[in-house]
Design an enzyme around this catalytic site. Sequence first.
Site, mmCIF file in Angstrom:
data_model
loop_
_atom_site.group_PDB
_atom_site.id
_atom_site.type_symbol
_atom_site.label_atom_id
_atom_site.label_comp_id
_atom_site.label_asym_id
_atom_site.label_seq_id
_atom_site.Cartn_x
_atom_site.Cartn_y
_atom_site.Cartn_z
ATOM 1 N N ASN A 161 10.527 17.544 9.930
ATOM 2 C CA ASN A 161 9.821 17.702 11.192
ATOM 3 C C ASN A 161 9.679 16.331 11.826
ATOM 4 O OD1 ASN A 161 8.883 20.660 11.296
ATOM 5 N ND2 ASN A 161 8.424 19.996 9.200
ATOM 6 N N GLU A 162 10.648 16.031 12.683
ATOM 7 C CA GLU A 162 10.691 14.714 13.307
ATOM 8 C C GLU A 162 9.663 14.632 14.435
ATOM 9 O OE1 GLU A 162 12.218 12.498 11.920
ATOM 10 O OE2 GLU A 162 14.180 13.084 11.161
ATOM 11 N N PRO A 163 9.398 13.408 14.943
ATOM 12 C CA PRO A 163 8.473 13.275 16.068
ATOM 13 C C PRO A 163 8.801 14.287 17.161
ATOM 14 C CG PRO A 163 9.113 11.119 15.296
ATOM 15 C CD PRO A 163 9.906 12.107 14.503
ATOM 16 N N SER A 165 7.728 17.406 16.808
ATOM 17 C CA SER A 165 7.565 18.736 16.197
ATOM 18 C C SER A 165 6.149 19.236 16.450
ATOM 19 C CB SER A 165 7.797 18.665 14.683
ATOM 20 O OG SER A 165 9.099 18.230 14.410
#
Length: 641
Positions: A161-163, A165
């Site tokens: 869950n990258e920035p 998300s």
Amino acid sequence: MQISQTEAEQYERIPTKVFPTSDEAVRVVAAAISHLVRERQQQGRTLVLGLATGSTPVKLYRELIRLHREEGLSFRNVVTFNLDEYCGLPPRHPESYRHFMEVQLFQEVDIPAENVHVPDGMIARSEVFEYCRKYEERIREAGGIDLQVLGIGRTGHIGFNEPGSAVDSRTRMVTLDRLTRRDAARDFRGEANVPEYAITMGVGTILEAREIALLAWGESKAAILRAAIEGLQTDTVPASFLQRHSNCQCFIDETAAGELTRFRLPWKVGPVYWEPPVIRKAVVSVAGELKKPVLRLRDEDYTENGLSPLLVETGSAYSLNIRIFNELQHTITGWPGGKPNADDSNRPVPAEPPRKRVIVFGPEPLDAELGMAGTLHRLVRHQHEVTFTYLTSGNLGVPDNEARMAISLLNELSVNRLGDIAGKERLAELAKEMENKAPFDEDSVKLRQFKGLIRKAEARASCQVLGLDLSKVLFLDLPFYEKGRYRQFATSEQDIASIRGLCERIQPHQIYVTGSGADPSSVAGICFRLVSSALEASGKEAWMGACQVWLYASSERPWYPHEIDMAVPLSPAELAVKLDCLYHHRSQRSQTPFLKTQSGESWQQAEHSNRTTAEHYDHLGLPEYEAIESFRRMKEVERRR
Ligand code: F6R
């Protein structure tokens, strides 16, 4: 796991336990897991674990395997769900998370095959949505996740869950962040080979676990942990959403905890014992905060920043400023091997003996050059007897393209010029292997040796730029590395004996080493522990009595001036020599120039780090240099004598 917070932890919005080392942390987490497993066994129920991959949980899995083998911990009633998987990688691909889990845990314990779940990276794009929905359904059918183990990426991701998300995101296909792909580049032998997409449980899925344990080691995680633990909840740091969970704890080591308020500004969270390093830290941090040179700080600057107790302890700002200014000034030296015939009472290195025997340890080729090429150059110019020792050959870091190019070059030479048939046959064998191997197949021993030769040649070329005597450039080829793979290294007494043997033969006056803040499962982290163990074993030897052990900074993060015991300034010309030296490590340059960002390359990071340290000194009112390399005295190793 019991959660309780103390006064010192008041800024932490996720309860955090800090351990001296990752070994101690994983023992606690593994014991808690083992307790849960056994409890459920007694109740005749299953335990559902959410699992992570990457470097962080490797030691945890090793400890669980140990508990299985030595203490009879059975995993028959354990059901697992992994967080994520790269898209496009089949289960047997050596870098797939399924493969990782098989090798690191599942194969080694008695967990039934039908109990383990890892997202399928080969699922067709058109079926991903439905597949992800079913993955969540299976979690629910299993009763939900009882304990979720997490690592954290430098982007602040949990799972993938990258920035950006959302807090309520569910299991889905995502695009990997640039920094995440760069961090994975080493495993994939080049950033271009790192998949661009992955399937990951969502933040919302993770938050549904009944209990969460986030683990993190090493200084590269310190800044993002601070944002996640002490910052506001924001989707730019997805791990910060863990603050919402009522039963989440972080288990981290001291280096990863370095940026938390209780370590960075300990006087803000309670009374402190004003030892000299704490005083230095306080003055440097106030000056930094107010952007004022140390000698211009006033009493009010201290009192308004919560440092009245320090003034009470030390008197006025005036005397405190002068004292710290002098201390900082005394860390600066252009004579890292000591200045002969000079008063050395305020210098980091003694003047005697004027010609010192020095060992510089580099974990893999390039590491020591990044950290201290300028200092090495000075030591050589000042005629010290420098033995530069590469602990490993670094063959695992050579992309196939580089090997292909070298084989073809040598082939040309042997066919057209030298007529060396034996050599030609060997090369043909390697060429055939290169032709037949898929990008991630394990290299044969011969190919690894060949790749090692490439790195050794680059290393020698870079050492020549620094004026090192090549007969004193050694390659120890430590067995742990030659026989291992990233994340699967196993060290032995042989590794320690090899380092110890070298030290005893040379009996150095100075040793330079790195890696104390590195991820403990990285090559630098492992090499640091091996060198420390070797020095510990030699602790009683007479030569150790006169030996200074220096830690050099990695380019991971520039050290603050209060953390530095020796600052070696580099002139513009010396910085240029350093960059020239770094540039000779050709195989380590980005293989995908069109993807390159300004600060992506390791030599750029090193330059940036050395320039930043110089700026820090300048802002404190000390001389303004082009760049500075920084070192810390390893008194804990020296003290063991
Ligand atoms: C792995 C995962 C990631 C990692 C994170 C840290 O399954 O989901 O979030 O935990 O990228 O990776 P390492 O541990 O390699 O630093």
